[in-house]
Write a protein that holds these residues in place. Structure first.
Motif, PDB file in Angstrom:
ATOM      1  N   GLN A 241       0.873  -1.169   0.000  1.00  0.00           N
ATOM      2  CA  GLN A 241       0.000   0.000   0.000  1.00  0.00           C
ATOM      3  C   GLN A 241       0.912   1.222   0.000  1.00  0.00           C
ATOM      4  OE1 GLN A 241      -2.797  -1.551   3.481  1.00  0.00           O
ATOM      5  NE2 GLN A 241      -3.798   0.051   2.274  1.00  0.00           N
TER       6      GLN A 241
ATOM      7  N   CYS B 198      -4.067  -1.078  -3.310  1.00  0.00           N
ATOM      8  CA  CYS B 198      -3.536  -2.249  -2.602  1.00  0.00           C
ATOM      9  C   CYS B 198      -3.095  -3.258  -3.666  1.00  0.00           C
ATOM     10  CB  CYS B 198      -4.617  -2.846  -1.711  1.00  0.00           C
ATOM     11  SG  CYS B 198      -4.150  -4.395  -0.892  1.00  0.00           S
TER      12      CYS B 198
ATOM     13  N   TRP C 226     -11.197  -4.221   3.518  1.00  0.00           N
ATOM     14  CA  TRP C 226     -10.644  -2.903   3.831  1.00  0.00           C
ATOM     15  C   TRP C 226     -11.108  -2.481   5.215  1.00  0.00           C
ATOM     16  CZ3 TRP C 226      -7.225   0.142   1.142  1.00  0.00           C
ATOM     17  CH2 TRP C 226      -6.898  -0.291  -0.156  1.00  0.00           C
TER      18      TRP C 226
ATOM     19  N   CYS D  28      -5.572  -2.517   3.945  1.00  0.00           N
ATOM     20  CA  CYS D  28      -6.037  -3.582   3.068  1.00  0.00           C
ATOM     21  C   CYS D  28      -5.675  -4.905   3.747  1.00  0.00           C
ATOM     22  CB  CYS D  28      -5.314  -3.421   1.724  1.00  0.00           C
ATOM     23  SG  CYS D  28      -5.421  -4.789   0.596  1.00  0.00           S
TER      24      CYS D  28
ATOM     25  N   GLY E  96      -1.896  -5.157   5.063  1.00  0.00           N
ATOM     26  CA  GLY E  96      -0.892  -4.249   4.559  1.00  0.00           C
ATOM     27  C   GLY E  96      -0.540  -3.227   5.627  1.00  0.00           C
TER      28      GLY E  96
END
Lengths: 113, 113
Positions: B6, B23, B35, B90, B104
């Motif tokens: 990300q 992402c 998300w 993400c 992420g």
């Protein structure tokens, strides 16, 4: 309760001290996860419980880390002989269904001095 | 192992504009992607889940796309507001059968009045 509750919110431990972090998941949530989040990073998986069974502990960094959920509700993450690299936010999440995502607690910020 | 990318730099946009966050992932394509929004000092909050057979999903001012060929998901916030300022994470499903997620590092969004 309405959400996932974690305690304490903040914990300062001297290096070498043992700590215990508590998580109260949403009632009825079968799945419970522990994650570790370093500053500026995303949460990293530590361990997973399905009811009282610990099905995955592959993310625990060392044998100083131990988690339990004896009655399938409240969970405790214990860290023995804390070290400075253990300083992080420890997040607990519970989940009922995949489609609903995780519900996270606010976390416990552990600082080892 | 799965790697998630990300944008590490903060995204600054003007109120009313559309924010788009990216992402990207490597290796296997997950069965679904989620998300989350995270505010300082709080745990992540689930926003949306999109499955591999869904190209797009919407919820109010939010829209998520999932391109398994490009191995990319885009997260859009339309008519952005200062209250949308937060870090957006993400998270990808990690095959294992129990909804384990890999996160992420997140992208920080700042919406300016």
């Amino acid at each position: 309760g309405a959400g996932v509750s974690q305690s304490p919110r903040y914990k300062v431990a001297k290096r070498g001290q043992d700590v215990a972090l508590r998580c109260d998941p949403i009632s009825g949530h079968v799945s419970l996860f522990w994650y570790q989040q370093a500053l500026g990073q995303g949460p990293e998986f530590l361990t997973y419980f399905q009811n009282e069974a610990q099905l995955d502990k592959s993310g625990l960094p060392s044998d100083r880390f131990f988690a339990e959920r004896p009655e399938g509700s409240v969970s405790t993450l214990k860290i023995q002989r804390t070290q400075q690299e253990d300083s992080a936010v420890y997040l607990c999440a519970s989940s009922l269904r995949q489609a609903d995502g995780y519900t996270f607690g606010s976390g416990t910020r552990l600082t080892v001095v | 192992s799965q790697k998630i990318e990300q944008n590490s730099e903060a995204l600054n946009i003007q109120e009313g504009k559309t924010a788009t966050l990216t992402c990207n992932y490597t290796n296997y394509s997950p069965a679904y992607l989620q998300w989350y929004r995270q505010d300082p000092g709080r745990g992540p909050v689930f926003l949306l889940l999109i499955r591999e057979n869904e190209k797009e999903k919407r919820k109010e001012r939010l829209k998520v796309t999932f391109d398994t060929t490009l191995k990319q998901s885009l997260f859009h916030i339309t008519a952005s507001q200062p209250a949308d300022s937060a870090t957006y994470l993400c998270a990808l499903e990690n095959p294992g059968g129990y909804n384990k997620l890999i996160f992420g590092a997140g992208t920080r969004l700042a919406v300016h009045p």
